[in-house]
Design a protein around this motif. Structure first.
Motif, PDB file in Angstrom:
ATOM      1  N   ILE A  35      67.644  70.194  18.154  1.00  0.00           N
ATOM      2  CA  ILE A  35      67.217  68.829  18.482  1.00  0.00           C
ATOM      3  C   ILE A  35      67.936  68.337  19.737  1.00  0.00           C
ATOM      4  N   ARG A  36      69.241  68.621  19.829  1.00  0.00           N
ATOM      5  CA  ARG A  36      70.011  68.219  21.006  1.00  0.00           C
ATOM      6  C   ARG A  36      69.450  68.883  22.271  1.00  0.00           C
ATOM      7  N   ASP A  37      69.129  70.183  22.181  1.00  0.00           N
ATOM      8  CA  ASP A  37      68.556  70.901  23.319  1.00  0.00           C
ATOM      9  C   ASP A  37      67.193  70.328  23.704  1.00  0.00           C
ATOM     10  N   GLN A  38      66.392  69.986  22.692  1.00  0.00           N
ATOM     11  CA  GLN A  38      65.064  69.421  22.965  1.00  0.00           C
ATOM     12  C   GLN A  38      65.181  68.052  23.636  1.00  0.00           C
ATOM     13  N   ILE A  39      66.120  67.251  23.179  1.00  0.00           N
ATOM     14  CA  ILE A  39      66.334  65.925  23.779  1.00  0.00           C
ATOM     15  C   ILE A  39      66.780  66.082  25.232  1.00  0.00           C
ATOM     16  N   GLN A  40      67.683  67.046  25.487  1.00  0.00           N
ATOM     17  CA  GLN A  40      68.136  67.293  26.864  1.00  0.00           C
ATOM     18  C   GLN A  40      66.971  67.734  27.752  1.00  0.00           C
ATOM     19  N   GLU A  41      66.095  68.579  27.205  1.00  0.00           N
ATOM     20  CA  GLU A  41      64.929  69.049  27.968  1.00  0.00           C
ATOM     21  C   GLU A  41      63.968  67.891  28.255  1.00  0.00           C
ATOM     22  N   ILE A  42      63.765  67.031  27.261  1.00  0.00           N
ATOM     23  CA  ILE A  42      62.890  65.853  27.453  1.00  0.00           C
ATOM     24  C   ILE A  42      63.477  64.941  28.520  1.00  0.00           C
ATOM     25  N   LYS A  43      64.792  64.719  28.451  1.00  0.00           N
ATOM     26  CA  LYS A  43      65.453  63.873  29.462  1.00  0.00           C
ATOM     27  C   LYS A  43      65.340  64.498  30.852  1.00  0.00           C
ATOM     28  N   ARG A  44      65.495  65.834  30.935  1.00  0.00           N
ATOM     29  CA  ARG A  44      65.374  66.532  32.208  1.00  0.00           C
ATOM     30  C   ARG A  44      63.963  66.364  32.778  1.00  0.00           C
ATOM     31  N   GLN A  45      62.950  66.538  31.915  1.00  0.00           N
ATOM     32  CA  GLN A  45      61.559  66.383  32.351  1.00  0.00           C
ATOM     33  C   GLN A  45      61.265  64.939  32.761  1.00  0.00           C
ATOM     34  N   GLN A  46      61.827  63.996  32.002  1.00  0.00           N
ATOM     35  CA  GLN A  46      61.623  62.580  32.330  1.00  0.00           C
ATOM     36  C   GLN A  46      62.254  62.254  33.685  1.00  0.00           C
ATOM     37  N   ASN A  47      63.472  62.740  33.909  1.00  0.00           N
ATOM     38  CA  ASN A  47      64.143  62.504  35.197  1.00  0.00           C
ATOM     39  C   ASN A  47      63.359  63.139  36.345  1.00  0.00           C
ATOM     40  N   GLN A  48      62.835  64.340  36.091  1.00  0.00           N
ATOM     41  CA  GLN A  48      62.054  65.040  37.103  1.00  0.00           C
ATOM     42  C   GLN A  48      60.779  64.243  37.426  1.00  0.00           C
ATOM     43  N   PHE A  49      60.091  63.764  36.378  1.00  0.00           N
ATOM     44  CA  PHE A  49      58.871  62.977  36.559  1.00  0.00           C
ATOM     45  C   PHE A  49      59.178  61.685  37.314  1.00  0.00           C
ATOM     46  N   GLU A  50      60.243  60.995  36.919  1.00  0.00           N
ATOM     47  CA  GLU A  50      60.612  59.743  37.577  1.00  0.00           C
ATOM     48  C   GLU A  50      60.974  59.986  39.044  1.00  0.00           C
ATOM     49  N   PHE A  51      61.630  61.107  39.321  1.00  0.00           N
ATOM     50  CA  PHE A  51      61.986  61.454  40.699  1.00  0.00           C
ATOM     51  C   PHE A  51      60.726  61.672  41.535  1.00  0.00           C
ATOM     52  N   ILE A  52      59.753  62.381  40.940  1.00  0.00           N
ATOM     53  CA  ILE A  52      58.512  62.679  41.663  1.00  0.00           C
ATOM     54  C   ILE A  52      57.747  61.400  41.976  1.00  0.00           C
ATOM     55  N   ILE A  53      57.525  60.550  40.959  1.00  0.00           N
ATOM     56  CA  ILE A  53      56.704  59.351  41.205  1.00  0.00           C
ATOM     57  C   ILE A  53      57.448  58.318  42.052  1.00  0.00           C
ATOM     58  N   LYS A  54      58.778  58.389  42.044  1.00  0.00           N
ATOM     59  CA  LYS A  54      59.558  57.449  42.853  1.00  0.00           C
ATOM     60  C   LYS A  54      59.255  57.595  44.335  1.00  0.00           C
ATOM     61  N   PHE A  55      59.048  58.830  44.774  1.00  0.00           N
ATOM     62  CA  PHE A  55      58.860  59.089  46.198  1.00  0.00           C
ATOM     63  C   PHE A  55      57.390  59.303  46.593  1.00  0.00           C
ATOM     64  N   MET A  56      56.491  59.070  45.650  1.00  0.00           N
ATOM     65  CA  MET A  56      55.069  59.180  45.985  1.00  0.00           C
ATOM     66  C   MET A  56      54.632  57.982  46.806  1.00  0.00           C
ATOM     67  N   ARG A  57      53.729  58.210  47.779  1.00  0.00           N
ATOM     68  CA  ARG A  57      53.173  57.087  48.543  1.00  0.00           C
ATOM     69  C   ARG A  57      52.136  56.346  47.712  1.00  0.00           C
ATOM     70  N   GLU A  58      51.507  57.045  46.777  1.00  0.00           N
ATOM     71  CA  GLU A  58      50.518  56.426  45.911  1.00  0.00           C
ATOM     72  C   GLU A  58      51.226  55.585  44.844  1.00  0.00           C
ATOM     73  N   GLY A  59      50.579  54.511  44.447  1.00  0.00           N
ATOM     74  CA  GLY A  59      51.121  53.682  43.380  1.00  0.00           C
ATOM     75  C   GLY A  59      50.699  54.229  42.026  1.00  0.00           C
ATOM     76  N   ILE A  60      51.640  54.296  41.091  1.00  0.00           N
ATOM     77  CA  ILE A  60      51.346  54.742  39.725  1.00  0.00           C
ATOM     78  C   ILE A  60      51.821  53.656  38.766  1.00  0.00           C
ATOM     79  N   ILE A  61      50.907  53.206  37.903  1.00  0.00           N
ATOM     80  CA  ILE A  61      51.246  52.146  36.955  1.00  0.00           C
ATOM     81  C   ILE A  61      50.727  52.545  35.581  1.00  0.00           C
TER      82      ILE A  61
END
Length: 200
Positions: free
Chosen positions: A23-49
């Motif tokens: 469960i701890r490993d899965q939570i870390q993986e989810i957090k990693r994916q969430q951070n990766q997703f947030e990083f990607i959409i943060k620098f997109m020129r397109e608006g995402i809502i």
């Protein structure tokens, strides 16, 4: 070292420990994916809502604020409603049954293409994902092309009408022999004007 009073519980304790690690490993993986997703959409020129089924903004990126020319997420839905120039406010519940909606927003001097797609989880629509794309340059190019086509049509019609009229008079033998030279000159000048227009 703790003495285990209930040795028969050892397999259960081991299982719980293993599940805890998983469960701890899965939570870390989810957090990693969430951070990766947030990083990607943060620098997109397109608006995402991401909007919930009660029209609350659940998530967004900075580009969406910039494109809509607002400062906070609380202003997003209002800005979309105002830009749509429709009678009723933008409401997610009104469009949940639709597949994908595409609309054009006018924000200040800019034009935005808005796509609204249902956000589905466990076969239930939870809200919508809105993407915004700045199409101002494309819109302006199309406007210039339309204006150019209209102007060219107008500019070409005048000399063509003149050429056609003089040629018809000569063809039908209505023109006096002395006028033919003058008509031919006018046809020639209008033809030259057409050539200049086409070259331009």
């Amino acid at each position: 070292d703790n003495i285990n009073v209930y040795e028969e519980l050892d397999p259960l304790v081991d299982t719980i420990k293993k599940q805890s690690i998983t469960i701890r490993d899965q939570i870390q993986e989810i957090k990693r994916q969430q951070n990766q997703f947030e990083f990607i959409i943060k620098f997109m020129r397109e608006g995402i809502i991401l909007v919930g089924d009660n029209s609350d903004v659940l998530s967004y990126n900075k580009s969406s604020l910039d494109l809509l020319e607002v400062k906070s997420k609380d202003e997003i839905i209002g800005a979309i409603t105002e830009s749509l120039d429709e009678e009723k406010p933008f409401n997610v519940n009104d469009i949940l049954d639709e597949r994908v909606i595409e609309k054009i927003l006018k924000v200040g001097n800019r034009y935005l293409q808005m796509f609204v797609c249902p956000a589905v989880s466990n076969e239930t629509i939870q809200g919508v994902v809105i993407s915004l794309l700045d199409i101002t340059d494309k819109h302006n190019r199309e406007k210039i092309q339309r204006e150019f086509s209209a102007n060219v049509s107008h500019e070409l019609k005048t000399p063509l009408t003149s050429i056609s009229g003089y040629a018809e008079i000569i063809y039908n033998g209505i023109a006096k022999p002395g006028d033919i030279s003058g008509f031919a000159e006018k046809i020639y000048k209008e033809a030259q004007r057409l050539i200049l227009l086409i070259n331009d």
